[in-house]
Design a protein around this motif. Sequence first.
Motif, short mmCIF file in Angstrom:
data_model
loop_
_atom_site.label_atom_id
_atom_site.label_comp_id
_atom_site.label_asym_id
_atom_site.label_seq_id
_atom_site.Cartn_x
_atom_site.Cartn_y
_atom_site.Cartn_z
N ASP A 153 39.46 37.39 -0.80
CA ASP A 153 40.84 37.53 -1.27
C ASP A 153 41.46 38.84 -0.80
OD1 ASP A 153 40.78 35.07 -2.54
OD2 ASP A 153 40.21 35.92 -4.49
N ARG A 154 40.65 39.89 -0.78
CA ARG A 154 41.16 41.17 -0.26
C ARG A 154 41.48 41.06 1.23
NH1 ARG A 154 39.89 45.67 -3.68
NH2 ARG A 154 38.77 45.00 -5.55
N ARG A 204 34.08 45.32 4.81
CA ARG A 204 33.91 44.86 3.43
C ARG A 204 32.58 44.10 3.35
NH1 ARG A 204 39.85 44.25 2.02
NH2 ARG A 204 40.92 44.44 4.01
N ARG A 260 40.89 29.64 2.25
CA ARG A 260 41.75 30.83 2.29
C ARG A 260 42.34 31.14 3.65
NH1 ARG A 260 38.20 31.18 -1.63
NH2 ARG A 260 38.66 32.41 -3.52
N ASP A 274 31.68 35.01 -7.06
CA ASP A 274 32.81 35.87 -7.41
C ASP A 274 32.87 37.09 -6.50
OD1 ASP A 274 33.45 34.13 -9.43
OD2 ASP A 274 32.60 35.37 -11.04
N GLN A 275 31.71 37.64 -6.17
CA GLN A 275 31.66 38.83 -5.32
C GLN A 275 32.21 38.52 -3.94
OE1 GLN A 275 27.71 40.19 -4.41
NE2 GLN A 275 28.37 42.29 -3.97
N GLU A 330 34.15 35.90 -3.05
CA GLU A 330 35.55 35.48 -3.10
C GLU A 330 36.49 36.65 -3.32
OE1 GLU A 330 35.78 32.29 -5.91
OE2 GLU A 330 34.42 31.02 -4.73
N ASP A 331 36.04 37.66 -4.05
CA ASP A 331 36.86 38.87 -4.20
C ASP A 331 37.08 39.54 -2.85
OD1 ASP A 331 38.10 41.08 -5.84
OD2 ASP A 331 36.45 42.19 -4.94
N GLN A 332 36.04 39.64 -2.04
CA GLN A 332 36.20 40.25 -0.72
C GLN A 332 37.06 39.38 0.20
OE1 GLN A 332 35.62 43.17 -0.37
NE2 GLN A 332 33.64 43.88 -1.09
#
Length: 292
Positions: A195-196, A179, A244, A188-189, A191-193
């Motif tokens: 979170d995935r 990723r 996280r 945001d970019q 944190e999205d990765q």
Amino acid sequence: MALELIAWPYQDGRADFRMGRGATVLADDDQLRSQLRAEGRNVSVERVAAVDENRPEVARVIELDRRLARQVRRARARGAFPLVLAGNCNSCLGTVAGVGPDGLGVVWFDAHADFDTPEDNVSGFFDVMGLAILTGTGWQALAHTIPGFAPVAEGNVVLAGVRDLEPYQRARLEDAAIRTAPGAFGADQLEDQLDRLRTDVERVYLHLDLDALDTSVGHANEYAAVGGPRSEMLLRAISAVFERFRVEAAAVTAYDPSYDTDGRIAAAARALIAAIARGAAEQGREAAFPRR
């Protein structure tokens, strides 16, 4: 949680050579250690002993990783958080082996992918294969001689800040399951990765190559590249990782003081190391006194 700084001051298996010298400079930085202690951190410094430099380069590096794996394991057995200060990124093999790769993810900040294989590499630089070896491609017979080593799944890696790639390197990365949050990624970019990744793993190894920083901050080494994140973004990114995951160990790598003529990279490194130390201390408190 105590903080153990582990100096792995090697480039190409040679002690205090180029980026290896940077690991020694950071480990010996009185300003850094004073800052950490002023924040209440219990800091110790350990050094991974050198090997015979008459041995072949790859044999030197792998033996240094074996020694690093044992040192990381000892630090964790003492209840300390291992923060590796390393010349080369292939120190990751020893650090991950030391914490145990089962169920482990990797969050890796770097201007480069370090994802070359012996079949496609044209530079002859062993260090640009570090992440490929860590994820199971190339040099596996030697990698498995590092006590505790096993590959991490490509899909359990987030690679952020990556931008300085040859066409063959870009093509290989695009075909991989890794990723990515490339270049000067937005919060945001990334944190999205993250979170995935969080849906698959709970514990990670945090890797910070200082040439992830944009050249407007300074030149960490000869491979520094434009188009990366500034210090503030990396500080926010470190916080996002600790929010996280349980970070099992971290590394700060690839600092060559001869390119840091104005000391700005050293200052950035101090701030980033302090942020990692704060995150480790907070997760240690959470483990000892969990919230109800």
